[in-house]
Design a protein around this motif. Structure first.
Motif, short mmCIF file in Angstrom:
data_model
loop_
_atom_site.label_atom_id
_atom_site.label_comp_id
_atom_site.label_asym_id
_atom_site.label_seq_id
_atom_site.Cartn_x
_atom_site.Cartn_y
_atom_site.Cartn_z
N GLU A 150 0.83 -1.21 0.00
CA GLU A 150 0.00 0.00 0.00
C GLU A 150 0.86 1.25 0.00
O GLU A 150 0.55 2.24 -0.68
CB GLU A 150 -0.94 0.01 1.22
N VAL A 151 1.96 1.22 0.75
CA VAL A 151 2.86 2.38 0.77
C VAL A 151 3.50 2.56 -0.60
O VAL A 151 3.61 3.68 -1.11
CB VAL A 151 3.93 2.26 1.88
N PHE A 152 3.92 1.46 -1.21
CA PHE A 152 4.52 1.57 -2.54
C PHE A 152 3.51 2.06 -3.57
O PHE A 152 3.84 2.88 -4.43
CB PHE A 152 5.12 0.23 -2.97
N VAL A 153 2.27 1.58 -3.49
CA VAL A 153 1.23 2.07 -4.41
C VAL A 153 1.07 3.58 -4.25
O VAL A 153 1.02 4.32 -5.23
CB VAL A 153 -0.12 1.35 -4.16
N GLU A 154 1.00 4.03 -3.01
CA GLU A 154 0.87 5.46 -2.73
C GLU A 154 2.03 6.24 -3.35
O GLU A 154 1.83 7.29 -3.98
CB GLU A 154 0.85 5.66 -1.21
N ALA A 155 3.25 5.72 -3.22
CA ALA A 155 4.43 6.40 -3.78
C ALA A 155 4.33 6.47 -5.31
O ALA A 155 4.59 7.52 -5.91
CB ALA A 155 5.70 5.68 -3.36
N PHE A 156 3.94 5.37 -5.94
CA PHE A 156 3.86 5.37 -7.41
C PHE A 156 2.70 6.23 -7.90
O PHE A 156 2.81 6.87 -8.95
CB PHE A 156 3.77 3.94 -7.94
N GLU A 157 1.61 6.29 -7.15
CA GLU A 157 0.51 7.19 -7.52
C GLU A 157 0.98 8.65 -7.45
O GLU A 157 0.68 9.45 -8.33
CB GLU A 157 -0.70 6.96 -6.61
N GLN A 158 1.72 8.98 -6.39
CA GLN A 158 2.26 10.34 -6.27
C GLN A 158 3.23 10.64 -7.40
O GLN A 158 3.27 11.77 -7.91
CB GLN A 158 2.95 10.52 -4.92
N ALA A 159 4.02 9.63 -7.79
CA ALA A 159 4.98 9.82 -8.88
C ALA A 159 4.26 10.10 -10.20
O ALA A 159 4.74 10.91 -11.01
CB ALA A 159 5.88 8.59 -9.01
#
Length: 194
Positions: A135-144
């Motif tokens: 979930e944290v990685f998804v959040e990071a890639f969404e922000q990217a």
């Protein structure tokens, strides 16, 4: 009726000490005596407070992934950019060493390897831990994607899965003694895929 002495110990200290011990040695190799020595608990306090070794392990493992997910979110918030956070996560595999004991690997990977699917209660915790980190990685890639660092055609959930697998593999390789230079080369290859 005498109920005995009240329990006087710091539960956070006990869980942290148990977590560090299980992370370093694994579940099977950690003896009850090891736990009593690391936590400072008496045998009766350990059983009264946690039930048994496995329940203490489950509480310590839950502490690991809960705390790790919170730290990751904080790091994402402080990072120069979402992909800088991803790079920092990858580089962190080189820093995760238990003092005096060498690389520990990822506790989640260690637990998954030790327990496999043999224990339903631990299997549920492994699933929960995996979901929290992804979930944290998804959040990071969404922000990217929002910031333009990542192509709009890229799927954050797929990249999060890739990132989770890459982190697990890198931690295992560090634990096996692969050279730092080789890990850094692999990190560059992984980053080139984003």
């Amino acid at each position: 009726m005498n109920r005995g002495r009240p329990r006087i110990f710091n539960p956070e200290y006990v869980l942290e000490s148990a977590m560090q011990l299980f992370w370093r040695k694994g579940y099977e190799a950690t003896s009850l005596q090891d736990l009593l020595q690391a936590t400072g608990l008496s045998k009766s306090s350990l059983y009264d407070s946690f039930g048994n070794k496995q329940r203490l392990f489950e509480a310590a493992f839950t502490r690991y992934f809960d705390m790790r997910a919170v730290l990751m979110r904080e790091e994402l918030g402080r990072a120069a950019s979402p992909l800088a956070f991803i790079r920092n996560c990858l580089n962190s595999v080189l820093e995760d060493v238990a003092p005096g004991h060498g690389p520990r690997g990822c506790m989640l990977v260690n637990v998954a390897n030790e327990f496999s699917t043999n224990d339903p209660s631990v299997e549920k915790l492994i699933f929960l831990a995996t979901r929290r980190f992804r979930e944290v990685f998804v959040e990071a890639f969404e922000q990217a994607k929002i910031s333009g660092e990542l192509s709009q055609s890229k799927d954050p959930a797929s990249l999060a899965l890739f990132m989770h697998c890459a982190m697990s593999g890198l931690r295992t390789q560090v634990k096996s003694g692969i050279a730092r230079k080789e890990i850094l080369t692999v990190i560059e290859i992984i980053m080139a895929n984003f």
